[in-house]
Each structure stands twice: as C-alpha cells, then as structure tokens.
Design a protein around this motif. Structure first.
Motif, short mmCIF file in Angstrom:
data_model
loop_
_atom_site.label_atom_id
_atom_site.label_comp_id
_atom_site.label_asym_id
_atom_site.label_seq_id
_atom_site.Cartn_x
_atom_site.Cartn_y
_atom_site.Cartn_z
N SER A 49 0.84 -1.19 0.00
CA SER A 49 0.00 0.00 0.00
C SER A 49 0.87 1.24 0.00
O SER A 49 2.08 1.16 0.17
CB SER A 49 -0.92 -0.01 1.23
OG SER A 49 -0.15 0.09 2.40
N PHE B 88 -4.54 7.64 -13.16
CA PHE B 88 -5.64 7.84 -14.11
C PHE B 88 -5.47 9.08 -14.98
O PHE B 88 -5.94 9.11 -16.10
CB PHE B 88 -6.98 7.92 -13.38
CG PHE B 88 -7.50 6.58 -12.90
CD1 PHE B 88 -6.93 5.39 -13.30
CD2 PHE B 88 -8.57 6.53 -12.04
CE1 PHE B 88 -7.41 4.18 -12.86
CE2 PHE B 88 -9.07 5.32 -11.59
CZ PHE B 88 -8.49 4.14 -12.01
N ALA C 195 -5.85 4.81 -9.07
CA ALA C 195 -6.34 6.19 -9.22
C ALA C 195 -5.23 7.21 -9.41
O ALA C 195 -5.40 8.16 -10.18
CB ALA C 195 -7.25 6.56 -8.06
N GLN D 286 -6.54 -6.24 -5.08
CA GLN D 286 -6.37 -4.93 -5.69
C GLN D 286 -7.56 -4.64 -6.60
O GLN D 286 -8.11 -5.54 -7.24
CB GLN D 286 -5.08 -4.90 -6.51
CG GLN D 286 -3.82 -5.15 -5.69
CD GLN D 286 -3.56 -4.02 -4.71
OE1 GLN D 286 -3.66 -2.86 -5.07
NE2 GLN D 286 -3.23 -4.37 -3.49
N THR D 287 -7.95 -3.38 -6.70
CA THR D 287 -9.04 -2.95 -7.56
C THR D 287 -8.55 -1.83 -8.47
O THR D 287 -7.47 -1.28 -8.27
CB THR D 287 -10.24 -2.45 -6.74
OG1 THR D 287 -9.85 -1.28 -6.03
CG2 THR D 287 -10.72 -3.52 -5.76
N ALA D 288 -9.40 -1.46 -9.43
CA ALA D 288 -9.04 -0.36 -10.33
C ALA D 288 -8.85 0.94 -9.55
O ALA D 288 -8.04 1.79 -9.92
CB ALA D 288 -10.12 -0.18 -11.39
N ALA D 289 -9.55 1.11 -8.44
CA ALA D 289 -9.42 2.32 -7.63
C ALA D 289 -8.00 2.47 -7.08
O ALA D 289 -7.55 3.58 -6.81
CB ALA D 289 -10.43 2.32 -6.50
N ASP D 290 -7.29 1.36 -6.90
CA ASP D 290 -5.91 1.43 -6.40
C ASP D 290 -4.98 2.12 -7.39
O ASP D 290 -3.91 2.59 -7.01
CB ASP D 290 -5.38 0.02 -6.11
CG ASP D 290 -6.14 -0.65 -4.99
OD1 ASP D 290 -6.52 0.04 -4.02
OD2 ASP D 290 -6.36 -1.87 -5.08
#
Length: 108
Positions: A15, A34, A31, A25-29
């Motif tokens: 992290s 982006f 960010a 893990q997600t796409a928000a990780d």
C-alpha cells in the motif's frame, strides 16, 4: 500519496503507506495514474514518399501502404508496439479491437 510509489508496488500488494494489504487490488488502487496522458496510435500501414509527391496529394488521392487489406494493424502506446488489431465499425464510427497483445521484443 508518496512520490516514490512505484506501479509494481501496487501489483505486489504494497500500500501507499508501505504495508501489505490482504484485500484484492481494484481499479481504484490505480487512481493516482488515471490522469497520466498516453499517446495511442493505430497504424494502418506506412509509406515512404518524396516531398514532391506528398505536395501533389489532394482529396481523393490514393497512397499505397505496406499492408494488405485484412492484415492486422499495429497499436502503439507512447511509441511502443503493444498490440495488433482490426479496424471495426461501432455505431457508424471507426474503432480498433485488439486481437493480439505484443510481449516485450515480440513485435519488432
């Protein structure tokens, strides 16, 4: 967010505060990246011509490319070949669908 955070750290489960996460893990990780601009090119083909011939081109001119009809096009991201694909029409607009991902050194 730490300026020293590397993308491979996200993939490895670290992290931003240096600890490890037990959650997937997600796409928000991702960010923080982006808003990073990327340059994408879908190259139908290439041609070498003299400037004199280039200046004679006009509307309706035909320029012969180094590819045949139906042959895959090259997809570049930041001037690096990353995939090959096909031209498609979606809602009366041209698009590209990727058919092959190019691994390091495979496409040259």
């Amino acid at each position: 967010m730490s300026d020293g955070l590397q993308l491979d750290e996200l993939a490895g489960g670290a992290s931003a505060n240096g600890g490890t996460e037990s959650e997937p893990q997600t796409a928000a990780d991702l960010a923080p990246v982006f808003d990073v601009p990327v340059h994408i090119q879908a190259v139908l083909g290439k041609a070498n011509i003299d400037v004199n011939h280039l200046l004679q081109l006009g509307r309706g001119s035909v320029l012969q490319l180094d590819r045949k009809v139906g042959e895959a096009i090259d997809i570049y991201v930041n001037n690096r070949l990353v995939a090959r694909g096909e031209v498609v029409v979606v809602d009366e607009r041209l698009g590209v669908t990727m058919t092959e991902i190019i691994k390091d050194g495979d496409g040259n």
